[in-house]
Design a protein around this motif. Structure first.
Motif, mmCIF file in Angstrom:
data_model
loop_
_atom_site.group_PDB
_atom_site.id
_atom_site.type_symbol
_atom_site.label_atom_id
_atom_site.label_comp_id
_atom_site.label_asym_id
_atom_site.label_seq_id
_atom_site.Cartn_x
_atom_site.Cartn_y
_atom_site.Cartn_z
ATOM 1 N N PHE A 105 -4.629 -85.036 88.660
ATOM 2 C CA PHE A 105 -3.948 -85.997 88.912
ATOM 3 C C PHE A 105 -2.354 -85.613 89.006
ATOM 4 O O PHE A 105 -1.444 -86.105 89.660
ATOM 5 N N LEU A 106 -2.098 -85.386 87.605
ATOM 6 C CA LEU A 106 -0.575 -84.900 87.498
ATOM 7 C C LEU A 106 -0.008 -83.700 88.490
ATOM 8 O O LEU A 106 0.972 -83.926 88.886
ATOM 9 N N PHE A 107 -0.899 -82.673 88.617
ATOM 10 C CA PHE A 107 -0.640 -81.722 89.507
ATOM 11 C C PHE A 107 -0.503 -82.180 90.913
ATOM 12 O O PHE A 107 0.605 -81.896 91.671
ATOM 13 N N HIS B 2 5.006 -87.427 109.529
ATOM 14 C CA HIS B 2 4.429 -86.105 110.185
ATOM 15 C C HIS B 2 4.018 -84.865 109.106
ATOM 16 O O HIS B 2 3.268 -84.262 109.232
ATOM 17 N N THR B 3 4.826 -85.228 108.258
ATOM 18 C CA THR B 3 4.805 -83.929 107.042
ATOM 19 C C THR B 3 4.353 -84.443 105.544
ATOM 20 O O THR B 3 5.071 -84.946 104.911
ATOM 21 N N LEU B 4 3.057 -84.399 105.427
ATOM 22 C CA LEU B 4 2.475 -84.918 104.325
ATOM 23 C C LEU B 4 1.213 -84.086 103.668
ATOM 24 O O LEU B 4 0.617 -83.663 104.204
ATOM 25 N N TYR B 5 1.369 -84.097 102.416
ATOM 26 C CA TYR B 5 0.304 -83.637 101.578
ATOM 27 C C TYR B 5 -0.301 -84.604 101.098
ATOM 28 O O TYR B 5 0.064 -85.810 100.539
ATOM 29 N N THR B 6 -1.852 -84.815 101.395
ATOM 30 C CA THR B 6 -2.536 -85.838 100.871
ATOM 31 C C THR B 6 -3.721 -85.212 99.956
ATOM 32 O O THR B 6 -4.372 -84.358 99.979
ATOM 33 N N LYS B 7 -3.715 -85.830 98.663
ATOM 34 C CA LYS B 7 -4.589 -85.404 97.678
ATOM 35 C C LYS B 7 -5.851 -85.260 97.979
ATOM 36 O O LYS B 7 -6.452 -86.038 99.023
ATOM 37 N N PRO B 8 -6.734 -84.760 97.139
ATOM 38 C CA PRO B 8 -8.223 -84.567 97.559
ATOM 39 C C PRO B 8 -8.746 -85.995 97.750
ATOM 40 O O PRO B 8 -8.905 -86.767 96.743
ATOM 41 N N GLU B 9 -9.291 -86.354 98.864
ATOM 42 C CA GLU B 9 -9.701 -87.668 98.932
ATOM 43 C C GLU B 9 -10.986 -88.041 98.410
ATOM 44 O O GLU B 9 -11.189 -89.177 98.117
ATOM 45 N N ALA B 10 -11.946 -86.996 98.277
ATOM 46 C CA ALA B 10 -12.965 -87.210 97.512
ATOM 47 C C ALA B 10 -12.793 -87.608 96.115
ATOM 48 O O ALA B 10 -13.855 -88.037 95.448
ATOM 49 N N CYS B 11 -11.443 -87.334 95.539
ATOM 50 C CA CYS B 11 -11.295 -88.029 94.069
ATOM 51 C C CYS B 11 -10.287 -89.153 93.979
ATOM 52 O O CYS B 11 -10.493 -89.730 93.214
ATOM 53 N N CYS C 208 -15.777 -84.207 91.845
ATOM 54 C CA CYS C 208 -15.185 -84.183 93.224
ATOM 55 C C CYS C 208 -14.387 -83.073 93.870
ATOM 56 O O CYS C 208 -13.848 -83.146 94.867
ATOM 57 N N LEU C 209 -13.820 -82.091 92.960
ATOM 58 C CA LEU C 209 -12.958 -81.338 93.539
ATOM 59 C C LEU C 209 -13.403 -80.087 94.489
ATOM 60 O O LEU C 209 -13.057 -79.435 95.233
ATOM 61 N N ASN D 40 -10.513 -77.835 97.970
ATOM 62 C CA ASN D 40 -10.912 -79.214 97.503
ATOM 63 C C ASN D 40 -10.657 -80.056 99.052
ATOM 64 O O ASN D 40 -10.272 -79.355 99.976
ATOM 65 N N SER D 41 -10.678 -81.322 99.034
ATOM 66 C CA SER D 41 -10.784 -82.211 100.132
ATOM 67 C C SER D 41 -8.947 -82.615 100.226
ATOM 68 O O SER D 41 -8.863 -83.490 101.033
ATOM 69 N N ALA D 42 -8.085 -81.968 99.702
ATOM 70 C CA ALA D 42 -6.837 -82.269 100.143
ATOM 71 C C ALA D 42 -6.283 -81.836 101.563
ATOM 72 O O ALA D 42 -7.215 -80.952 102.156
#
Length: 627
Positions: free
Chosen positions: A120-122, A137-146, A277-278, A567-569
């Motif tokens: 999560f720090l990464f 419009h320009t977003l990185y979304t963390k892995p949603e499964a986690c 989850c990753l 992963n699910s990012a």
């Protein structure tokens, strides 16, 4: 997939809030033998404490190779980000926040810190880069499964001008406290001003948060409007994990209270907050509208709010604890998904929730029928309510313009930036066997509205220097998505927004403002400050996964292609940029994304008892327009 003709529906988050006494702790329900399995809140009403959530979060461990792979894929993809140069040093603007982000340098800095001790720090370090762009419009979304969790605090917040003419934050409601905090009822705080949060001035705290963590706009007032909804309901796929386990509030004349964060799973499935989850990959594809992480999260948050009550700034029928000031009655006229119309006295209102209806034809019928009703009844004052409109189908937006005005071809000019990734795709797609596919030459039209037949739309192109960097861009192109419709004359239009009118909505409203001289009214924001009436016009949003899908269909293999995330990012980015209208022959210095367009009028109000009260206040500006 209609990538060429849709901005993608980027919708704004709604917020919910809760409150607790300093002496009380949340009731924690044991969900299973797995201490890091959090069931869906909708089915179990279970939630976690700060300590339990943090303990599980820091136990998610990604490998060094996976972390490096993620950074490499982002780096390769973002070479096609059309604003990659200008965000290094955005142009000076009286109203927009300056953007200064070296994307590749920032990614390299993260790469130099690998391996991170916890995933999560990464992930948080990556999302910070993208939030700083102020470009939804320009977003990185963390892995949603986690990380598909909400961190909750107790109030719905709003703002007002107090008796000393100062803008303050106050508690609009506290409807959720009994659900989460041992049955405690905090209705005594409703309507009270929050003096301080964690010892600092509450108004300044929310403003600071809006700039630090907000990404929905480059306009300070719009970011503030957004923060009122978001400050106490944080989606961990985009926001940082809260840095402290409580917030301290000084409310009115009450003693200071401290309130712990609680965490809930708003999805319909169980979340296992562990390293496993990753390994979960997303099932949705780009062709499925629900594949967009912001859209999914928006619907989850809205459903979560609705499970308690219907209080929502974006709900046409929302109410507050204010007294009604208008005796005018709104009569419904026509409606379909995403759009509805009303008549109030001698004023017509069209409320457009978004430009992504189930059926475009039915949507346009509402517009046409409302205009015909007004024409038949000699009602020519028309409010276009675009508050909270996150965009959708750009061709539909342009078509509505032709209904509202007598313009035949309102399309804007677009271009894309050159990159090795773009060149690989566009050169391949220019081959005859790929005619008709997305991004083949036929997808674009020249300024004479004739479709291209070869790669000449892309290369050699033009060289523009932005952010101190000279790069090649394609020629100006049109999307070619219109069958012109001549509208009915005589209507006086007023645009109503809270600044949260983005993507297609931004193009739609800014075109009406610039090309058709339609005036605008913005509500809320920061007192005595101008505010832009739209946000993030961009040009076209693209998803990294769709580029990979195209490459697979074309049987491409190249070192310039990113690898799928492990992963699910997810990653989306502005792929095209749109320019302003009405520049005969000359080149506009900057794309629309970086040009400031303040509203004609401002209403420094944040709450109305009913929509008719709001619309009644707005009607005063029709008289100003007609003078």
């Amino acid at each position: 997939f209609d990538g060429m003709k849709s901005f993608g529906l980027i919708l704004v988050f709604l917020s919910i809030f809760l409150l607790v006494d300093a002496t009380k702790i949340p009731i924690l329900l044991d969900s299973s033998d797995d201490p890091c399995l959090l069931p869906s809140f909708s089915s179990t009403r279970q939630f976690w404490s700060y300590g339990q959530t943090f303990s599980c979060m820091k136990g998610i461990m990604s490998t060094t190779s996976d972390q490096q792979s993620v950074i490499t894929s982002i780096s390769k993809t973002m070479t096609s980000y059309v604003f990659r140069d200008i965000v290094r040093d955005s142009p000076t603007s009286a109203g927009l926040l300056p953007i200064s982000v070296d994307i590749q340098g920032s990614l390299q800095a993260i790469n130099n810190q690998i391996p991170y001790s916890a995933d999560f720090l990464f992930q948080q370090d990556i999302t910070k880069i993208f939030r700083a762009l102020k470009d939804p419009h320009t977003l990185y979304t963390k892995p949603e499964a986690c990380y598909s969790l909400y961190a909750l605090q107790p109030f719905t917040l709003s703002s007002r001008i107090d008796s000393n003419a100062n803008q303050v934050i106050y508690i609009k409601s506290a409807p959720y406290a009994p659900e989460f905090w041992n049955g405690m009822n905090f209705t005594q705080y409703v309507g009270q001003t929050i003096q301080t949060i964690n010892g600092a001035d509450a108004m300044q705290t929310v403003q600071d948060y809006s700039i630090e963590a907000g990404f929905i706009s480059k306009d300070r007032g719009t970011l503030f409007n957004y923060a009122l909804r978001k400050y106490l309901m944080r989606s961990l796929v985009l926001d940082d994990f809260p840095s402290t386990n409580t917030l301290r509030y000084q409310i009115g004349d009450f003693p200071e209270i401290s309130i712990p964060w609680v965490f809930v799973n708003p999805t319909t499935a169980n979340l296992s907050i562990s390293s496993e989850c990753l390994s979960i990959k997303p099932k949705a594809s780009w062709s499925d509208p629900s594949s967009h992480s912001l859209l999914r999260d928006f619907h989850q948050s809205q459903n979560f709010v609705d499970s308690f009550n219907s209080d929502s700034t974006f709900n046409l029928n929302s109410t507050s604890n204010l007294k009604s000031t208008s005796n005018l009655k709104m009569t419904p006229l026509f409606n379909s998904t995403s759009i509805s119309s009303f008549v109030m006295d001698d004023t017509l209102i069209i409320k457009i929730e978004n430009f992504e209806p189930d059926n475009n034809t039915l949507f346009l019928e509402v517009v046409n029928n409302t205009l015909q009703y007004g024409y038949d009844n000699e009602l020519y004052d028309l409010i276009l309510d675009l508050r909270g409109n996150g965009g959708g189908d750009i061709c539909l937006g342009y078509q509505v313009i032709t209904f509202l005005t007598q313009e035949q071809f309102p399309e804007g000019r677009y271009d894309v930036i050159h990159s090795d990734l773009n060149s690989l795709l566009f050169t391949t797609l220019a081959e005859p066997q790929y005619a008709g596919m997305d991004f083949s030459p036929e997808s674009w039209q020249n300024e004479a509205d004739q479709p291209y037949t070869n790669i000449s739309w892309y290369e050699p192109g033009n060289v523009w220097t932005r952010g101190g960097v000279a790069s090649n861009y394609s020629d100006f192109v049109h999307l070619g998505c219109l069958d012109p419709t001549i509208g009915l004359p005589e209507f006086y239009l007023l645009i109503l927004t809270d600044g949260l009118c983005g993507s297609t909505c931004a193009v739609f409203s800014s075109h009406l403002g610039q090309a058709d001289h339609v005036q605008s009214v913005v509500v809320g924001g920061i007192n005595n400050q101008d505010q832009q009436y739209f946000s993030f016009p961009g040009g076209e949003v693209m998803q990294m996964d769709y580029f990979l899908q195209l490459a697979q269909e074309l049987n491409l293999s190249s070192s310039v292609l990113p690898s799928p995330f492990p992963n699910s990012a997810s990653l989306t980015f502005a792929f095209q940029e749109i320019y302003t209208w009405n520049f005969p022959g000359e080149f506009p210095e900057y794309p629309l994304e970086f040009q400031y367009r303040p509203s004609t009028y401002r209403l420094f109000e944040w709450d109305w008892e009913s929509p008719s009260d709001l619309y009644s206040d707005v009607t005063q500006f029709f008289a100003s327009k007609k003078k």
